[in-house]
Design an enzyme around this catalytic site. Sequence first.
Site, PDB file in Angstrom:
ATOM      1  N   ASP A  93       0.846  -1.201   0.000  1.00 19.28           N
ATOM      2  CA  ASP A  93       0.000   0.000   0.000  1.00 19.28           C
ATOM      3  C   ASP A  93       0.875   1.243   0.000  1.00 19.28           C
ATOM      4  O   ASP A  93       2.103   1.145   0.119  1.00 19.28           O
ATOM      5  CB  ASP A  93      -0.961  -0.009   1.203  1.00 19.28           C
ATOM      6  N   ASN A 121      -6.886   0.844  13.999  1.00 19.19           N
ATOM      7  CA  ASN A 121      -8.342   0.749  13.820  1.00 19.19           C
ATOM      8  C   ASN A 121      -8.741  -0.608  13.222  1.00 19.19           C
ATOM      9  O   ASN A 121      -9.875  -0.783  12.776  1.00 19.19           O
ATOM     10  CB  ASN A 121      -8.839   1.893  12.933  1.00 19.19           C
ATOM     11  N   HIS A 126      -7.402  -1.934  10.507  1.00 17.58           N
ATOM     12  CA  HIS A 126      -7.291  -2.015   9.040  1.00 17.58           C
ATOM     13  C   HIS A 126      -6.222  -3.028   8.613  1.00 17.58           C
ATOM     14  O   HIS A 126      -5.385  -3.455   9.416  1.00 17.58           O
ATOM     15  CB  HIS A 126      -7.065  -0.632   8.414  1.00 17.58           C
ATOM     16  N   GLU A 157      -9.604   0.136   5.027  1.00 19.90           N
ATOM     17  CA  GLU A 157     -10.086   0.723   6.263  1.00 19.90           C
ATOM     18  C   GLU A 157     -11.406   0.074   6.698  1.00 19.90           C
ATOM     19  O   GLU A 157     -12.171  -0.423   5.851  1.00 19.90           O
ATOM     20  CB  GLU A 157     -10.312   2.230   6.059  1.00 19.90           C
TER      21      GLU A 157
HETATM   22  P1  PGA Z   1       2.360  -0.265  12.399  1.00 18.64           P
HETATM   23  O1  PGA Z   1       1.201   0.029  11.380  1.00 18.64           O
HETATM   24  O2  PGA Z   1       3.017  -1.513  11.959  1.00 18.64           O
HETATM   25  O3  PGA Z   1       3.262   0.919  12.293  1.00 18.64           O
HETATM   26  O4  PGA Z   1       1.721  -0.391  13.750  1.00 18.64           O
HETATM   27  C1  PGA Z   1       0.349  -0.991  10.985  1.00 18.64           C
HETATM   28  C2  PGA Z   1      -0.763  -0.425  10.175  1.00 18.64           C
HETATM   29  O5  PGA Z   1      -1.164   0.725  10.385  1.00 18.64           O
HETATM   30  O6  PGA Z   1      -1.277  -1.159   9.312  1.00 18.64           O
END
Ligand code: PGA
Length: 237
Positions: A68, A137, A139, A144
């Site tokens: 992404d 959240n 995701h 999302e």
């Molecule tokens: P992080 O992010 O590995 O920095 O916790 C994960 C995400 O937001 O998908």
Amino acid sequence: MNKLVYAENYDGMSALAADMMVRIVRDNPRAVVVIATGGSPRLAYRIFCSRAKSEGIDVSGVTFVKLDEWLGLEPTDEATCEFFIRRELLDPLGISEDKFIHFDSLAPDAKAECARFRAEFDALPSVDLVTLGIGKNGHLGLNEPSDQLFTRAHTMELEAKTRTHEMLTHTGVNVTRGITMGLSEIFRGKEIMLLATGGEKAHLKDYLTDDRITTEAPFTLLKLHPGCTCFVDRTAF
Ligand code: PGA
């Protein structure tokens, strides 16, 4: 989750994740690996790179795919997934440009960019490993929480929580949209590695062990994938 593997802490989880990457790339020097960015996989990638060097693992035939990207940032911006993947994997491993499939964070036409990515992705003979983290959240990639999710690469309006992601802390740009692989593309992975770590995620803990799936916490859909292993950092979950 189908397969939960607990580690005492972030270091332990990262070592287990790196073991899995080493195994897959050793078994198949032409493996295709989808790369998540962020704090969850960072140390695993560093361990992987260091083991690839010290153990003489040939990674020149491995293809890396960006999961992404934040939209609207220069690709050279340190906040981009592009920058992260180059710094953590492509540069240390000496991977050539033709072995990197990626979204353009500045694509002038996002729909066309999704179509271009889909075609390139579909042409891959196989997808051997997908690395993933969990968003605060819930995701997955930048899929999302919503009442509907998408199967193919698409752009997304980001939730307020996602807009404050640590990766975006130092960029001057207000990032409101992202581009991400869709669920069916993620599910193409023969094996999936889900890293459960990071702050402000403990409210998602029950989803790891119960059997609920919900589009309001997209990572729960991975319970439907038979080849998904979830490595859990006990200090976070
Ligand atoms: P992080 O992010 O590995 O920095 O916790 C994960 C995400 O937001 O998908």
